[in-house]
Design a protein around this motif. Structure first.
Motif, PDB file in Angstrom:
ATOM      1  N   LEU A  61       0.965  -1.197  -0.171  1.00 19.88           N
ATOM      2  CA  LEU A  61       0.076   0.021  -0.100  1.00 19.88           C
ATOM      3  C   LEU A  61       0.844   1.018  -0.013  1.00 19.88           C
ATOM      4  CD1 LEU A  61      -2.714  -1.304   2.576  1.00 19.88           C
ATOM      5  CD2 LEU A  61      -3.147  -0.609  -0.048  1.00 19.88           C
ATOM      6  N   ASN A  62       2.039   1.135   0.796  1.00 23.44           N
ATOM      7  CA  ASN A  62       2.820   2.276   0.734  1.00 23.44           C
ATOM      8  C   ASN A  62       3.571   2.372  -0.563  1.00 23.44           C
ATOM      9  OD1 ASN A  62       3.584   3.955   3.341  1.00 23.44           O
ATOM     10  ND2 ASN A  62       2.803   1.805   3.984  1.00 23.44           N
ATOM     11  N   LEU A  63       3.968   1.282  -1.288  1.00 15.58           N
ATOM     12  CA  LEU A  63       4.312   1.326  -2.489  1.00 15.58           C
ATOM     13  C   LEU A  63       3.643   2.256  -3.510  1.00 15.58           C
ATOM     14  CD1 LEU A  63       6.450   0.418  -4.693  1.00 15.58           C
ATOM     15  CD2 LEU A  63       5.030  -1.581  -4.899  1.00 15.58           C
ATOM     16  N   TYR A  64       2.258   2.013  -3.551  1.00 16.20           N
ATOM     17  CA  TYR A  64       1.225   2.785  -4.294  1.00 16.20           C
ATOM     18  C   TYR A  64       1.167   4.081  -4.071  1.00 16.20           C
ATOM     19  CZ  TYR A  64       1.088  -1.352  -7.427  1.00 16.20           C
ATOM     20  OH  TYR A  64       1.319  -2.479  -8.194  1.00 16.20           O
ATOM     21  N   GLY A  65       1.496   4.336  -2.745  1.00 15.90           N
ATOM     22  CA  GLY A  65       1.233   5.771  -2.146  1.00 15.90           C
ATOM     23  C   GLY A  65       0.081   6.061  -1.541  1.00 15.90           C
ATOM     24  N   TYR A  66      -0.527   5.142  -0.844  1.00 10.77           N
ATOM     25  CA  TYR A  66      -1.831   4.996  -0.343  1.00 10.77           C
ATOM     26  C   TYR A  66      -1.889   5.352   1.253  1.00 10.77           C
ATOM     27  CZ  TYR A  66      -4.027   3.685  -4.646  1.00 10.77           C
ATOM     28  OH  TYR A  66      -4.287   3.864  -5.827  1.00 10.77           O
ATOM     29  N   SER A  67      -2.355   6.176   1.825  1.00 16.89           N
ATOM     30  CA  SER A  67      -2.156   6.534   3.224  1.00 16.89           C
ATOM     31  C   SER A  67      -2.855   5.504   4.159  1.00 16.89           C
ATOM     32  CB  SER A  67      -2.760   7.771   3.631  1.00 16.89           C
ATOM     33  OG  SER A  67      -2.703   8.072   4.832  1.00 16.89           O
ATOM     34  N   VAL A  68      -2.135   4.543   5.050  1.00 14.07           N
ATOM     35  CA  VAL A  68      -2.830   3.852   6.081  1.00 14.07           C
ATOM     36  C   VAL A  68      -2.614   4.593   7.198  1.00 14.07           C
ATOM     37  CG1 VAL A  68      -2.347   1.514   7.084  1.00 14.07           C
ATOM     38  CG2 VAL A  68      -1.724   1.759   4.582  1.00 14.07           C
ATOM     39  N   ASP A  69      -3.836   4.565   7.943  1.00 14.41           N
ATOM     40  CA  ASP A  69      -3.815   5.539   9.302  1.00 14.41           C
ATOM     41  C   ASP A  69      -4.127   4.392  10.375  1.00 14.41           C
ATOM     42  OD1 ASP A  69      -6.662   5.099   8.900  1.00 14.41           O
ATOM     43  OD2 ASP A  69      -6.884   7.093   9.461  1.00 14.41           O
TER      44      ASP A  69
END
Length: 423
Positions: A230-238
């Motif tokens: 998810l971080n690879l594709y630039g999405y924010s995990v909160d």
């Protein structure tokens, strides 16, 4: 507006926490839509009501939908599908088989993205909660805009021009159906949806991904990989939601082994995912179905006395971090990507002929369009520092870059080639 997406391994309780979150948001006065994009829908089972492929009222301020692939494609991409049906039928395929075959790989993800975009842009909802498919399918969903962008930049203009030139000749020698401009216009319209979807999901102020897991070693390991991708594709995990934790009050000797294993795995969860907040949900003494039990789950996770825009409000951002940033360090510009929970030996990096960075981790890769300023510089190495991949671009004297040249150019080529997307 907020988009909250829950993902994780199959069977960990994504649907329950999605439904509980939606109920809490609706009770706080937010106009809330909860969507299931899992082909094996169970959202209706969670609410203990029938939910179809149309938005269904579930409670005050709350609507639910189980997205149906075929109906969505009829709505958004009927002309393209009609052409594919005609093409397969021309090849002698049975009509029903041709219709099924025309549902190509990726269409399911595309249909889901279109519906999320349509609801977000309708202005009728304050919060959209997404009950996602198991991890692998969710990653396909979230990576689809990147894949489609690459196709639309590199392949589509060539294909369209080739068909335009060949159409008069092909009509003389073959009765094979040839896509007309309406088909290509339909494909081009996807640019609008994909651009908007990319903006929505990539904006941490709008969208948050939340990883759901159980305190089991295999589940935790898969959640770690999902977090990295998810971080690879630039999405924010909160946030991380740890579901079905045995309560400490459980004293039956039969469960001692499970409790000890869970304790060790919970420690692993906290070690792996810090500084993300981790919400623990106990293993309830009854099945979580129906609004009352879902409300009970929401009270357990978010607190029993919620305050809108404050404590107990699941729509707020629980963690803020930058997945990608660019800064100047000495004589290098640094493109920094958040890639937690991996060994540096797992990362493969190279530059494509299209002036893109290709980052590959295991079976997943991402083509990163470089800002104009970085695209003209040479890569001078990469370092893995503090859970971030820092890619170094050598800057010589006189090569300083204007701030506007460091802005992401994910959709710049599309806009240049196609002009302003259609409204």
């Amino acid at each position: 507006m907020r988009i909250l997406l829950y993902t994780g391994k199959g069977g960990v309780g994504k649907t329950s926490i999605s439904a509980a979150t939606a109920i809490r948001c609706a009770e706080l006065g937010y106009r809330t839509a909860v969507l299931s994009v899992d082909p094996a829908h169970s959202l209706g089972d969670s609410f203990d009501v029938r939910i179809g492929n149309k938005l269904t009222a579930l409670a005050p301020n709350l609507w639910g939908q189980e997205i149906d692939l075929l109906s969505q494609m009829d709505q958004y991409w009927g002309r393209v599908q009609g052409y594919l049906n005609a093409l397969f039928a021309w090849q002698g395929m049975d009509g029903l088989v041709a219709e099924e075959t025309a549902v190509l790989p990726g269409m399911e993800e595309l249909a889901s993205l279109m519906q999320i975009t349509a609801l977000a842009d309708s202005g009728r909802y304050d919060v959209i909660v997404i009950d996602a498919a198991p991890t692998g399918s969710t990653l396909q969903l979230l990576s689809f805009p990147d894949v489609a962008r690459w196709y639309m930049e590199k392949i589509f203009p060539f294909q369209r021009k080739t068909i335009q030139l060949a159409r008069p000749v092909m009509k003389r020698f073959s009765d094979m159906p040839i896509p007309d401009e309406n088909v290509f216009d339909s494909i081009e319209e996807l640019v609008t949806y994909l651009e908007r979807m990319s903006q929505l999901l990539g904006d941490g102020n709008v969208s948050s991904v939340r990883v759901v897991l159980n305190p089991e070693k295999m589940v935790v390991k898969e959640a770690q990989r999902a977090y990295t991708y998810l971080n690879l594709y630039g999405y924010s995990v909160d946030a991380v939601v740890c579901n079905r934790v045995f309560p400490l009050s459980l004293e039956d000797a039969y469960f001692d082994g499970w409790k000890n294993a869970q304790a060790a795995n919970l420690q692993l969860v906290h070690e792996c995912f810090q500084p993300l907040p981790i919400f623990e949900i106990p293993f309830f003494d009854r099945e979580v179905t129906g609004i009352e039990m879902l409300r009970h789950m929401a009270n357990t996770v978010f607190g029993a006395n919620p305050v809108r825009d404050g404590e107990g409000d699941p729509s707020r951002k629980f963690f803020v971090g930058k997945s990608q940033e660019i800064f100047l360090r000495a004589d290098h510009y640094v493109l920094s990507l958040a890639l937690p929970l991996i060994d540096r030996s797992e990362v493969n990096l190279h530059r494509s002929v299209f002036d893109e960075l290709v980052v590959r981790i295991g079976n997943w890769k991402r083509n990163i369009s470089l800002p104009l300023g970085l695209a003209k510089l040479d890569i001078d190495g990469a370092k893995y520092e503090d859970d971030r991949l820092n890619i170094l671009f050598k800057v010589e004297r006189g090569q300083e870059i204007a701030p506007e040249e460091l802005k992401p150019t994910r959709w710049q080529t599309l806009k240049t080639r196609f002009g302003k997307p259609k409204a």
